[in-house]
Design an enzyme around this catalytic site. Structure first.
Site, PDB file in Angstrom:
ATOM      1  N   GLY A  11     115.242  18.541   6.637  1.00 35.77           N
ATOM      2  CA  GLY A  11     114.401  17.705   7.502  1.00 35.77           C
ATOM      3  C   GLY A  11     113.613  18.582   8.467  1.00 35.77           C
ATOM      4  N   ARG A  72     114.094  18.956   0.277  1.00 35.40           N
ATOM      5  CA  ARG A  72     115.540  18.983   0.040  1.00 35.40           C
ATOM      6  C   ARG A  72     115.666  19.241  -1.462  1.00 35.40           C
ATOM      7  NH1 ARG A  72     117.688  16.888   4.906  1.00 35.40           N
ATOM      8  NH2 ARG A  72     116.477  15.222   5.850  1.00 35.40           N
ATOM      9  N   ASP A 103     122.183  22.381   8.309  1.00 35.13           N
ATOM     10  CA  ASP A 103     123.366  22.907   7.620  1.00 35.13           C
ATOM     11  C   ASP A 103     123.175  23.092   6.113  1.00 35.13           C
ATOM     12  OD1 ASP A 103     123.348  20.208   7.311  1.00 35.13           O
ATOM     13  OD2 ASP A 103     125.469  19.904   7.756  1.00 35.13           O
ATOM     14  N   THR A 125     116.681  21.603  13.525  1.00 31.10           N
ATOM     15  CA  THR A 125     116.983  20.205  13.196  1.00 31.10           C
ATOM     16  C   THR A 125     116.991  19.404  14.497  1.00 31.10           C
ATOM     17  OG1 THR A 125     118.726  18.661  12.533  1.00 31.10           O
ATOM     18  CG2 THR A 125     119.468  20.842  13.132  1.00 31.10           C
ATOM     19  N   ASP A 127     118.909  17.059  15.021  1.00 28.03           N
ATOM     20  CA  ASP A 127     120.259  16.501  15.195  1.00 28.03           C
ATOM     21  C   ASP A 127     121.132  17.269  16.192  1.00 28.03           C
ATOM     22  OD1 ASP A 127     119.520  14.650  13.330  1.00 28.03           O
ATOM     23  OD2 ASP A 127     120.705  15.483  11.697  1.00 28.03           O
ATOM     24  N   ASP A 129     123.189  19.598  15.580  1.00 21.12           N
ATOM     25  CA  ASP A 129     124.552  19.563  15.038  1.00 21.12           C
ATOM     26  C   ASP A 129     124.981  20.860  14.351  1.00 21.12           C
ATOM     27  OD1 ASP A 129     122.829  19.376  12.911  1.00 21.12           O
ATOM     28  OD2 ASP A 129     123.931  17.799  11.873  1.00 21.12           O
ATOM     29  N   ARG A 171     122.732  10.987  11.331  1.00 18.60           N
ATOM     30  CA  ARG A 171     123.640  10.436  10.314  1.00 18.60           C
ATOM     31  C   ARG A 171     125.077  10.796  10.619  1.00 18.60           C
ATOM     32  NH1 ARG A 171     120.424  11.680   4.929  1.00 18.60           N
ATOM     33  NH2 ARG A 171     120.191  13.617   6.065  1.00 18.60           N
TER      34      ARG A 171
HETATM   35  O1  F6P Z   1     118.790  15.840   9.665  1.00 12.80           O
HETATM   36  C1  F6P Z   1     117.663  15.341  10.280  1.00 12.80           C
HETATM   37  C2  F6P Z   1     117.478  13.875   9.995  1.00 12.80           C
HETATM   38  O2  F6P Z   1     116.323  13.454  10.678  1.00 12.80           O
HETATM   39  C3  F6P Z   1     118.665  12.981  10.305  1.00 12.80           C
HETATM   40  O3  F6P Z   1     118.779  12.653  11.673  1.00 12.80           O
HETATM   41  C4  F6P Z   1     118.348  11.791   9.447  1.00 12.80           C
HETATM   42  O4  F6P Z   1     119.523  11.085   9.151  1.00 12.80           O
HETATM   43  C5  F6P Z   1     117.777  12.414   8.216  1.00 12.80           C
HETATM   44  O5  F6P Z   1     117.254  13.665   8.615  1.00 12.80           O
HETATM   45  C6  F6P Z   1     116.694  11.610   7.533  1.00 12.80           C
HETATM   46  O6  F6P Z   1     116.280  12.300   6.393  1.00 12.80           O
HETATM   47  P1  F6P Z   1     115.007  11.932   5.519  1.00 12.80           P
HETATM   48  O7  F6P Z   1     113.792  12.279   6.322  1.00 12.80           O
HETATM   49  O8  F6P Z   1     115.140  12.783   4.307  1.00 12.80           O
HETATM   50  O9  F6P Z   1     115.072  10.471   5.273  1.00 12.80           O
END
Ligand code: F6P
Length: 319
Positions: A11, A72, A103, A125, A127, A129, A171
């Site tokens: 992300g 991804r 991660d 990120t 997050d 995290d 998440r």
């Molecule tokens: O890891 C970053 C993040 O924005 C999370 O907070 C979220 O759950 C996820 O990515 C959403 O991913 P995508 O943009 O692939 O839907």
């Protein structure tokens, strides 16, 4: 090392561009060539690689997203995919790689290092995290985006005397919800790291109502469950007029804050220093405002935790 690569993966987060800029300029400053790998690990496998010059990273420090694009990539989870990636790097004489991401991206960097290709991870990120760093690139910007939204929602919540459930990203991690809830004066904060009891959420809303409170803000991290469902339950059990706002991907965009730009510049430059010192398999971070680096495997083995004292404070201040 005379030639290094840089990629962004997973992300995106505001400040990734500032980190790319720092990697490129720091390397060139030390007479090292830099190659940008486009579309994360997917582009590494397919060879989407281009040499970057100083000018290529001009005018990006203030921009959200990532000029290298991101993805991804499932294929990179296989040994075959990773070997193909290394072949692409070898073809161009690239000897080390800076990986900016979360991660999943770190896992790829660790695997490449295991295969003998030195990588350094830079935490990017929203997050927040990643263990081994107090802050990740993009968290501060996302937090400010959420705060801006909460403040605006609070205006209309006050005017209409409503209860609002605001769902934020995260998440597996509650940092964004916790910090935003604390800074936005939320009555209740629900995060995946702490179990909650819906009866207690409702009881608290009722207590507030009895004291004359006419509106309430509940911040929910997406990992807890759907904000829409939580909103429905609250409306049914309290009978207070309730609305839900799911903030979604606006949290991932926008111009990075000064804090994120400075953090990204420091971490990106440090990653290059490590590679030039011959240190692969490291993850850079910031702890107590000092740059640090850790074994990337050790970071992957650790579990991110929220700041318990901050969580307790949020509880004390929202009685
Ligand atoms: O890891 C970053 C993040 O924005 C999370 O907070 C979220 O759950 C996820 O990515 C959403 O991913 P995508 O943009 O692939 O839907």
């Amino acid at each position: 090392m005379k030639r290094i690569g840089v990629l962004t993966s997973g992300g995106d987060s505001p400040g990734m561009n500032a980190a790319i800029r720092a990697v490129v300029r720091k390397a060139i400053y030390h007479d090292v060539e830099v190659y940008g790998i486009y579309q994360g690990y997917a582009g590494l496998i397919s060879g989407q690689i281009k040499k970057l010059e100083i000018g290529d990273v001009g005018d990006i420090i203030h921009r959200g997203g990532t000029m290298l694009y991101t993805a991804r990539c499932l294929e990179f989870k296989t040994e075959e995919g990773r070997k193909q990636g290394i072949e692409q790097l070898n073809k161009l004489g690239i000897e080390g790689l800076v990986v900016i991401g979360g991660d999943g991206s770190y896992r790829g960097a660790q695997k490449l290092t295991e295969l003998g290709f030195p990588c350094v991870g830079v935490p990017g990120t929203i997050d927040n995290d990643i263990p081994g760093t107090d802050f990740t690139i993009g968290f501060d910007t996302a937090l400010n985006t959420v705060i801006d939204a909460i403040d605006k929602i609070r205006d209309t919540a006050t005017s209409h005397e409503r209860t609002y459930v605001i769902e934020v990203m995260g998440r597996h991690a509650g940092d964004l919800a916790l910090w935003a809830g604390l800074a936005g004066g939320a009555e209740t904060i629900l995060i995946p790291e702490v179990d909650h009891d819906m009866n207690e959420v409702v009881a608290k809303l009722n207590r507030g109502h009895e004291r004359g409170k006419k509106h309430s803000i509940i911040v929910v991290a997406e990992g807890v469950g759907s904000g829409v469902e939580i909103g429905k339950k609250i409306q049914e059990t309290t009978n207070f007029e309730t609305r839900v706002s799911v903030l979604g991907h606006i949290q991932r965009g926008g111009s990075p804050t000064a804090t994120d730009r400075v953090l990204a510049s420091r971490l990106g430059a440090r990653a290059v220093e490590l590679l030039l010192d011959g240190k692969g398999g490291r993850a850079v971070g910031i702890q107590q405002n000092q740059l640090v680096d850790h074994d990337i495997m050790e970071i992957l083995d650790r579990k991110h935790t929220v700041d318990e004292k901050m969580y307790n404070l949020s509880q004390e201040l929202s009685i």
